[in-house]
Write an enzyme that holds these catalytic residues in place. Sequence first.
Site, PDB file in Angstrom:
ATOM      1  N   GLY A  88      28.425  48.461  18.283  1.00  0.00           N
ATOM      2  CA  GLY A  88      27.187  48.078  18.246  1.00  0.00           C
ATOM      3  C   GLY A  88      26.220  49.188  17.692  1.00  0.00           C
ATOM      4  O   GLY A  88      26.806  50.226  17.238  1.00  0.00           O
ATOM      5  N   ARG A  91      22.743  54.373  16.844  1.00  0.00           N
ATOM      6  CA  ARG A  91      21.925  54.948  16.437  1.00  0.00           C
ATOM      7  C   ARG A  91      20.947  54.338  15.406  1.00  0.00           C
ATOM      8  O   ARG A  91      20.213  54.834  14.653  1.00  0.00           O
ATOM      9  CB  ARG A  91      22.535  56.285  15.783  1.00  0.00           C
ATOM     10  CG  ARG A  91      23.397  55.759  14.615  1.00  0.00           C
ATOM     11  CD  ARG A  91      23.948  56.782  13.447  1.00  0.00           C
ATOM     12  NE  ARG A  91      25.030  56.371  12.852  1.00  0.00           N
ATOM     13  CZ  ARG A  91      25.486  56.657  11.819  1.00  0.00           C
ATOM     14  NH1 ARG A  91      25.141  57.738  11.168  1.00  0.00           N
ATOM     15  NH2 ARG A  91      26.786  56.246  11.243  1.00  0.00           N
ATOM     16  N   LYS A 111      17.281  54.027  11.284  1.00  0.00           N
ATOM     17  CA  LYS A 111      18.448  54.604  11.522  1.00  0.00           C
ATOM     18  C   LYS A 111      18.302  55.839  11.970  1.00  0.00           C
ATOM     19  O   LYS A 111      17.935  56.526  11.152  1.00  0.00           O
ATOM     20  CB  LYS A 111      19.446  54.398  10.262  1.00  0.00           C
ATOM     21  CG  LYS A 111      21.115  54.896  10.322  1.00  0.00           C
ATOM     22  CD  LYS A 111      21.650  54.244   9.153  1.00  0.00           C
ATOM     23  CE  LYS A 111      23.097  54.665   9.277  1.00  0.00           C
ATOM     24  NZ  LYS A 111      23.987  54.226   8.005  1.00  0.00           N
ATOM     25  N   ASP A 123      24.356  60.863  20.066  1.00  0.00           N
ATOM     26  CA  ASP A 123      23.131  60.961  20.657  1.00  0.00           C
ATOM     27  C   ASP A 123      22.133  60.178  20.005  1.00  0.00           C
ATOM     28  O   ASP A 123      20.619  60.271  20.075  1.00  0.00           O
ATOM     29  CB  ASP A 123      22.733  62.595  19.799  1.00  0.00           C
ATOM     30  CG  ASP A 123      22.640  62.872  18.555  1.00  0.00           C
ATOM     31  OD1 ASP A 123      23.032  61.611  17.688  1.00  0.00           O
ATOM     32  OD2 ASP A 123      22.614  63.892  17.938  1.00  0.00           O
ATOM     33  N   ARG A 174      15.960  51.363   6.867  1.00  0.00           N
ATOM     34  CA  ARG A 174      16.859  50.582   5.993  1.00  0.00           C
ATOM     35  C   ARG A 174      16.403  49.175   5.904  1.00  0.00           C
ATOM     36  O   ARG A 174      15.921  48.439   6.950  1.00  0.00           O
ATOM     37  CB  ARG A 174      18.301  50.680   6.532  1.00  0.00           C
ATOM     38  CG  ARG A 174      19.261  49.916   5.821  1.00  0.00           C
ATOM     39  CD  ARG A 174      20.656  50.439   5.916  1.00  0.00           C
ATOM     40  NE  ARG A 174      21.118  49.835   7.358  1.00  0.00           N
ATOM     41  CZ  ARG A 174      22.584  50.315   7.846  1.00  0.00           C
ATOM     42  NH1 ARG A 174      23.287  51.142   7.094  1.00  0.00           N
ATOM     43  NH2 ARG A 174      22.968  49.690   9.077  1.00  0.00           N
ATOM     44  N   ARG A 181      27.681  41.675  10.546  1.00  0.00           N
ATOM     45  CA  ARG A 181      28.898  42.224   9.946  1.00  0.00           C
ATOM     46  C   ARG A 181      30.139  41.485  10.448  1.00  0.00           C
ATOM     47  O   ARG A 181      30.073  40.477  11.243  1.00  0.00           O
ATOM     48  CB  ARG A 181      29.108  43.416  10.664  1.00  0.00           C
ATOM     49  CG  ARG A 181      27.983  44.533  10.299  1.00  0.00           C
ATOM     50  CD  ARG A 181      27.654  45.337  11.729  1.00  0.00           C
ATOM     51  NE  ARG A 181      26.281  46.132  11.691  1.00  0.00           N
ATOM     52  CZ  ARG A 181      26.163  47.474  10.994  1.00  0.00           C
ATOM     53  NH1 ARG A 181      27.238  47.890  10.367  1.00  0.00           N
ATOM     54  NH2 ARG A 181      24.915  47.952  10.914  1.00  0.00           N
ATOM     55  N   ASP A 250      33.191  46.737  10.866  1.00  0.00           N
ATOM     56  CA  ASP A 250      31.784  46.863  11.333  1.00  0.00           C
ATOM     57  C   ASP A 250      31.003  47.191  10.220  1.00  0.00           C
ATOM     58  O   ASP A 250      29.704  47.359  10.383  1.00  0.00           O
ATOM     59  CB  ASP A 250      31.741  47.742  12.399  1.00  0.00           C
ATOM     60  CG  ASP A 250      32.428  48.939  12.322  1.00  0.00           C
ATOM     61  OD1 ASP A 250      33.721  48.893  11.747  1.00  0.00           O
ATOM     62  OD2 ASP A 250      31.615  50.358  12.424  1.00  0.00           O
ATOM     63  N   ASP A 260      26.121  50.521   5.045  1.00  0.00           N
ATOM     64  CA  ASP A 260      26.790  51.820   5.685  1.00  0.00           C
ATOM     65  C   ASP A 260      27.413  52.795   4.863  1.00  0.00           C
ATOM     66  O   ASP A 260      28.715  53.017   4.725  1.00  0.00           O
ATOM     67  CB  ASP A 260      27.797  51.212   7.021  1.00  0.00           C
ATOM     68  CG  ASP A 260      26.893  51.096   8.126  1.00  0.00           C
ATOM     69  OD1 ASP A 260      25.537  50.793   8.085  1.00  0.00           O
ATOM     70  OD2 ASP A 260      27.523  50.749   9.290  1.00  0.00           O
TER      71      ASP A 260
HETATM   72  P1  AMP Z   1      29.988  54.174  11.302  1.00  0.00           P
HETATM   73  O1  AMP Z   1      31.276  54.151  11.094  1.00  0.00           O
HETATM   74  O2  AMP Z   1      29.337  55.599  11.135  1.00  0.00           O
HETATM   75  O3  AMP Z   1      29.002  53.280  10.857  1.00  0.00           O
HETATM   76  O4  AMP Z   1      29.525  54.384  13.118  1.00  0.00           O
HETATM   77  C1  AMP Z   1      30.792  53.733  13.844  1.00  0.00           C
HETATM   78  C2  AMP Z   1      30.060  53.290  15.264  1.00  0.00           C
HETATM   79  O5  AMP Z   1      29.546  54.638  15.938  1.00  0.00           O
HETATM   80  C3  AMP Z   1      28.651  52.782  15.428  1.00  0.00           C
HETATM   81  O6  AMP Z   1      28.723  52.100  16.425  1.00  0.00           O
HETATM   82  C4  AMP Z   1      27.537  53.652  15.346  1.00  0.00           C
HETATM   83  O7  AMP Z   1      26.427  53.193  15.908  1.00  0.00           O
HETATM   84  C5  AMP Z   1      28.168  54.829  15.998  1.00  0.00           C
HETATM   85  N1  AMP Z   1      27.461  56.140  15.907  1.00  0.00           N
HETATM   86  C6  AMP Z   1      27.731  56.758  14.651  1.00  0.00           C
HETATM   87  N2  AMP Z   1      27.072  58.113  14.771  1.00  0.00           N
HETATM   88  C7  AMP Z   1      26.291  57.521  16.038  1.00  0.00           C
HETATM   89  C8  AMP Z   1      25.462  58.819  16.810  1.00  0.00           C
HETATM   90  N3  AMP Z   1      25.044  59.800  16.308  1.00  0.00           N
HETATM   91  N4  AMP Z   1      25.075  58.382  18.053  1.00  0.00           N
HETATM   92  C9  AMP Z   1      25.532  57.247  18.417  1.00  0.00           C
HETATM   93  N5  AMP Z   1      26.305  56.351  17.883  1.00  0.00           N
HETATM   94  C10 AMP Z   1      26.740  56.461  16.821  1.00  0.00           C
HETATM   95 MG    MG Z   2      28.512  51.535  10.383  1.00  0.00          MG
END
Ligand code: AMP
Ligand code: MG
Length: 490
Positions: A88, A91, A111, A123, A174, A181, A250, A260
Site C-alpha cells: 500500500g 508514503r 509522494k 516515516d 506525481r 498496479r 507493486d 516508481d
Molecule cells: P517501493 O518499492 O520503494 O515503491 O516501496 C515499497 C513499499 O514500501 C511501498 O508500500 C511503499 O509505500 C513503502 N515505503 C517506502 N518508503 C516508505 C517510507 N519512507 N515510509 C513509509 N512507507 C514507505
Molecule cells: Mg513502489
Amino acid sequence: MAIHIPFDNSYARLRGPFHDRVLPTPVSAPHLIAVNRALAYELAIDADSLTTADGLAVLAGNSVPVGAEPIATAYAGHQFGNFTPQLGDGRAILLGEVVDRSGARRDIQLKGSGPTVFSRRGDGRAALGPVLREYIISEAMAALGIPTTRALAAVTTGDRVQRETALPGAILTRVAASHIRVGTFQFLAARGDVEALRQLADHVIARHYPDAAGASNPYRALIDGVIARQADLVARWMLVGFIHGVMNTDNSAVSGETIDYGPCAFMDAYDPATVFSSIDRQGRYAYQNQPGITHWNLVRLAESLLPLLDADQQTSIAQANAALGAFPDYYETAFLAGMRSKLGLMTALPNDLALVQNLLDCMAANSADFTLTFRHLSDALDGDATPARDQFIDPQAFDRWAEAWRVRLTEEPQHDAGRAGAMRRVNPLFIPRNHRVEAAIEAAVTRQDFAPFEALMQVLSRPFDDQPKLRAFAEPPPADQRVFQTFCGT
Ligand code: AMP
Ligand code: MG
C-alpha cells in the site's frame, strides 16, 4: 489565491478495501523547487496559482484543495520474487483525479506527504535526492515519448528525514493515468475478495481499456490489453537503455506507464548484464532480464484474475495461458520494429534481427556507448563515421558491421534523403546520464543549488534536438565520474 483543481475522484468513490482515507501531514517550512508548467496546462490547472503561497501549501500537503478526497491506496506485491500480501501507499497520498484537456483521467498524488495506515515502520516521507531523481527521470522519459507517470511539482519541506544520515525532506507531486498496479489486483486476490476484484477490474476496463468492455470475455480482453501495453513499454525501455531497477509487481502499473522511479538509470556503455540498484544483488532486474520479468509480473496479474475469467477453473487457466503466450511475440515485434527505426530501416526483411544482434554484440564487446552509437549512425550516413567509430574500442569492429548495414540499406525502396533525420528523431542525443543526475542531486542536497537540476531539465526536455551549446550533456562520464550503483533512498 485559491487553488482550483477540477477534481473528479472515481477511485475514492469505490466502496471496498481499495483505500483508506487519510490527510497529508503538514510540514514546517515548504519551499518550491519546480512547477511543471506544460503539465499544469494539460491538466487545466493554472500554473501561476501553484507558485503562490496557497499553491505551495497544497503541494506541501499543508492544505487540502477543494474537491480533493485524499486516500492511501491498498496494494500487495512480489518484491524481488517474494510476496507481501499488504504493502500500500506508505508514503504517498492520492489527492484525487482530474480529467485533462484531452479527456484523459489523471491521478494527482503527493509522494512523501506523511504516514498512512500502510506505512509500517516507515516515516511516510521522502528525501530530496530521490524526489529530484524521479522528477528528472520521469520527465526525461516523457520527453522521449515513453509512457510514464509525470512530475507536476517538487517542494522541499523544511524538515529533515532520517535515513542513513539526516537528509532534507521533499515532496513530489506525481501525475499518473492511475496508480493501479499489478499488486492492486494481487491484494484483492490474496484476500479472496472476488467481488472487490470484479469491481477493480471493471474500473480498470472503464478507465484504461474501454474496448475490452465490449469483448465476449471482458476480463480476458483486459489481460490481453495489459499484456500488449506492457510488452510495448518494456520494449521502449530496452530501446533507450533504461533500467527500471525495482520491477516488483507493486511497481508495475496496469495502465502501461512506467511507475516508481527508484534506483533506475540509463546505461552508458552497452552491457546487457547491467544492474545499478544497490539492493538488486542477484541482478534479477538487470537490463536484459526486463522483458522476462515483465512477463513474470503479467503471470501474477493473470493469476489474480483467474476467478473472473471463467466459472470453471481449468477454463480460466487455459484462458490465462493463451493470453500470456502472446507476450513474447508482442515484445519481440515491438523491439524489432523500434530497432529497425533506430537503424533507419523502413521495411522489414528476414535478417534484420541478426543485423541488430550483431550490432549489439559488437557494442557489448567494445564497451560502446548505447545512446551515442545509435545517434551517430545518422552522422555516418551523412558521411562522417568518426563519431560512431569512436564509440568502439576496436573501430574496425564497427566498420565491419557498418558494411553489412550499408548493404542492407541498399535494399530499402526509398532514397537515403531524410533517413538520417528520421533516425535522429528516434535516437536521442540527450538522456539523463547518471553522473549528471547525481551531480544535480548533490548540488541541491548539499548546497541548496538547484541550477544544475534546472539546466538538466532544460536539456532533457528536447532529447532529440541538437543543442550545440549543451553538447557536454550528451557525453558519457569521464572515468572518475562513472556511477556504478544507485540507491532507492527510501
Ligand atoms: P517501493 O518499492 O520503494 O515503491 O516501496 C515499497 C513499499 O514500501 C511501498 O508500500 C511503499 O509505500 C513503502 N515505503 C517506502 N518508503 C516508505 C517510507 N519512507 N515510509 C513509509 N512507507 C514507505
Ligand atoms: Mg513502489
